[in-house]
Design an enzyme around this catalytic site. Structure first.
Site, PDB file in Angstrom:
ATOM      1  N   PRO A 100       0.704  -1.403  -0.021  1.00 52.92           N
ATOM      2  CA  PRO A 100       0.093  -0.150   0.067  1.00 52.92           C
ATOM      3  C   PRO A 100       0.894   1.250  -0.075  1.00 52.92           C
ATOM      4  CG  PRO A 100      -0.715  -1.372   1.531  1.00 52.92           C
ATOM      5  CD  PRO A 100       0.404  -2.112   1.201  1.00 52.92           C
ATOM      6  N   ASN A 101       0.357   2.333  -0.797  1.00 54.40           N
ATOM      7  CA  ASN A 101       0.783   3.782  -0.784  1.00 54.40           C
ATOM      8  C   ASN A 101       2.149   3.855  -1.554  1.00 54.40           C
ATOM      9  OD1 ASN A 101      -1.440   4.748   0.714  1.00 54.40           O
ATOM     10  ND2 ASN A 101      -0.537   3.825   2.306  1.00 54.40           N
ATOM     11  N   ARG A 139       4.984  11.171  -2.116  1.00 50.96           N
ATOM     12  CA  ARG A 139       4.685  10.869  -0.800  1.00 50.96           C
ATOM     13  C   ARG A 139       5.769  11.145   0.194  1.00 50.96           C
ATOM     14  NH1 ARG A 139       4.221   4.961   1.962  1.00 50.96           N
ATOM     15  NH2 ARG A 139       3.687   5.855   4.010  1.00 50.96           N
ATOM     16  N   TYR A 150      10.977   9.142   1.915  1.00 52.88           N
ATOM     17  CA  TYR A 150      10.992   8.100   0.897  1.00 52.88           C
ATOM     18  C   TYR A 150      11.756   8.722  -0.489  1.00 52.88           C
ATOM     19  CZ  TYR A 150       7.450   6.017   3.874  1.00 52.88           C
ATOM     20  OH  TYR A 150       6.697   5.468   5.222  1.00 52.88           O
ATOM     21  N   ASN A 158       8.573  -4.958  -0.761  1.00 56.11           N
ATOM     22  CA  ASN A 158       8.484  -3.832   0.237  1.00 56.11           C
ATOM     23  C   ASN A 158       6.947  -3.731   0.699  1.00 56.11           C
ATOM     24  OD1 ASN A 158       8.041  -1.460   1.521  1.00 56.11           O
ATOM     25  ND2 ASN A 158       9.479  -0.164   0.331  1.00 56.11           N
ATOM     26  N   ALA A 164       3.100  -0.559   5.004  1.00 55.64           N
ATOM     27  CA  ALA A 164       2.640  -0.913   6.587  1.00 55.64           C
ATOM     28  C   ALA A 164       2.000  -2.202   6.608  1.00 55.64           C
ATOM     29  CB  ALA A 164       1.528   0.209   6.676  1.00 55.64           C
ATOM     30  N   HIS A 176       3.953  -4.763   9.243  1.00 57.97           N
ATOM     31  CA  HIS A 176       3.804  -4.617  10.503  1.00 57.97           C
ATOM     32  C   HIS A 176       2.563  -5.443  11.153  1.00 57.97           C
ATOM     33  CE1 HIS A 176       6.836  -1.913   9.735  1.00 57.97           C
ATOM     34  NE2 HIS A 176       6.291  -1.136   9.191  1.00 57.97           N
ATOM     35  N   ASP A 220       1.951 -15.538   6.128  1.00 59.26           N
ATOM     36  CA  ASP A 220       1.696 -16.877   5.990  1.00 59.26           C
ATOM     37  C   ASP A 220       1.991 -17.373   4.408  1.00 59.26           C
ATOM     38  OD1 ASP A 220       1.126 -17.097   8.521  1.00 59.26           O
ATOM     39  OD2 ASP A 220      -0.986 -17.241   8.269  1.00 59.26           O
ATOM     40  N   GLU A 252      13.039  -8.486   2.319  1.00 54.53           N
ATOM     41  CA  GLU A 252      12.134  -7.458   2.495  1.00 54.53           C
ATOM     42  C   GLU A 252      12.922  -6.328   2.577  1.00 54.53           C
ATOM     43  OE1 GLU A 252       9.489  -5.944   6.346  1.00 54.53           O
ATOM     44  OE2 GLU A 252      10.427  -8.125   6.405  1.00 54.53           O
ATOM     45  N   HIS A 268      12.857  -1.999   2.913  1.00 58.76           N
ATOM     46  CA  HIS A 268      12.217  -0.791   3.226  1.00 58.76           C
ATOM     47  C   HIS A 268      13.246   0.413   2.829  1.00 58.76           C
ATOM     48  CE1 HIS A 268       8.816  -2.824   5.299  1.00 58.76           C
ATOM     49  NE2 HIS A 268       9.733  -3.618   5.489  1.00 58.76           N
ATOM     50  N   ILE A 269      12.563   1.284   2.365  1.00 57.73           N
ATOM     51  CA  ILE A 269      13.463   2.373   1.718  1.00 57.73           C
ATOM     52  C   ILE A 269      13.826   3.361   3.085  1.00 57.73           C
ATOM     53  CG2 ILE A 269      13.412   4.691   0.685  1.00 57.73           C
ATOM     54  CD1 ILE A 269      11.345   3.280  -1.373  1.00 57.73           C
ATOM     55  N   SER A 270      12.963   3.390   4.259  1.00 57.81           N
ATOM     56  CA  SER A 270      13.615   4.198   5.137  1.00 57.81           C
ATOM     57  C   SER A 270      14.047   3.228   6.200  1.00 57.81           C
ATOM     58  CB  SER A 270      12.602   4.975   5.766  1.00 57.81           C
ATOM     59  OG  SER A 270      11.215   4.215   6.254  1.00 57.81           O
ATOM     60  N   ARG A 320      12.267   5.008  12.727  1.00 59.09           N
ATOM     61  CA  ARG A 320      10.711   5.520  12.551  1.00 59.09           C
ATOM     62  C   ARG A 320      10.050   5.223  14.013  1.00 59.09           C
ATOM     63  NH1 ARG A 320       9.003   5.342   7.480  1.00 59.09           N
ATOM     64  NH2 ARG A 320       7.299   6.561   8.190  1.00 59.09           N
ATOM     65  N   ARG A 373       6.628   0.646  13.659  1.00 62.72           N
ATOM     66  CA  ARG A 373       7.385   0.188  12.477  1.00 62.72           C
ATOM     67  C   ARG A 373       8.589  -0.546  12.584  1.00 62.72           C
ATOM     68  NH1 ARG A 373       4.833   3.346   8.277  1.00 62.72           N
ATOM     69  NH2 ARG A 373       4.003   5.373   8.999  1.00 62.72           N
TER      70      ARG A 373
END
Length: 147
Positions: A9-10, A17, A22, A73, A76, A79, A86, A97, A99-101, A106, A110
């Site tokens: 998402p997002n 954003r 990001y 990625n 959200a 989390h 699963d 996995e 994550h840009i940040s 954070r 997160r």
């Protein structure tokens, strides 16, 4: 080698954003970066971004026999999405996995992901879009999955 690239998402809003967190590169920029890197290693990529958890799960299920590894990625969903976790566990293929940040810098919620305890998962965070290239390189070593 076949790698499925998933974005949650997002992430379709990358580049606009919260650029202070990001960056300014778009999702298309990241896809082009990965395609260029993959071409050097003779890797086939498939991409999906979805704001819908079930669509990501369906794609993992649908591509499970095609894929050798996943770069994801989850946004959200990292989390709280135990159903996505699963699906990754059920397919049991190597996953990185991304994550840009840097999640450790954070908000408290997160700082942990639902994937972090899976034996087939590694996490790269805080490296911006370069983290995706690092993930691909981690998965590929002379045409062999190394996780």
């Amino acid at each position: 080698m076949n790698i499925l690239i998933l974005h949650g998402p997002n992430l379709n809003l990358l580049g606009e954003r919260e650029p202070e967190i990001y960056g300014t590169q778009t999702l298309d920029d990241i896809y082009r970066l990965l395609e260029a890197e993959a071409a050097m290693f003779n890797v086939d990529l498939r991409f999906l971004q979805s704001n819908h958890e079930g669509e990501l799960i369906d794609r993992i299920h649908a591509d499970r026999k095609w894929l050798d590894a996943i770069i994801m990625n989850p946004g959200a969903l990292a989390h709280y999405s135990f159903s996505l976790r699963d699906a990754v566990a059920a397919v049991a293929k190597p996953m990185v996995e991304v994550h840009i940040s840097d999640l450790s810098q954070r908000e408290e919620f997160r700082r942990h992901t639902v994937f972090e305890d899976l034996p087939n998962v590694r996490i790269i965070m805080g490296r911006g879009p370069q983290g995706y290239v690092n993930a691909l390189r981690l998965l590929v070593d002379a045409g062999t999955i190394i996780l």
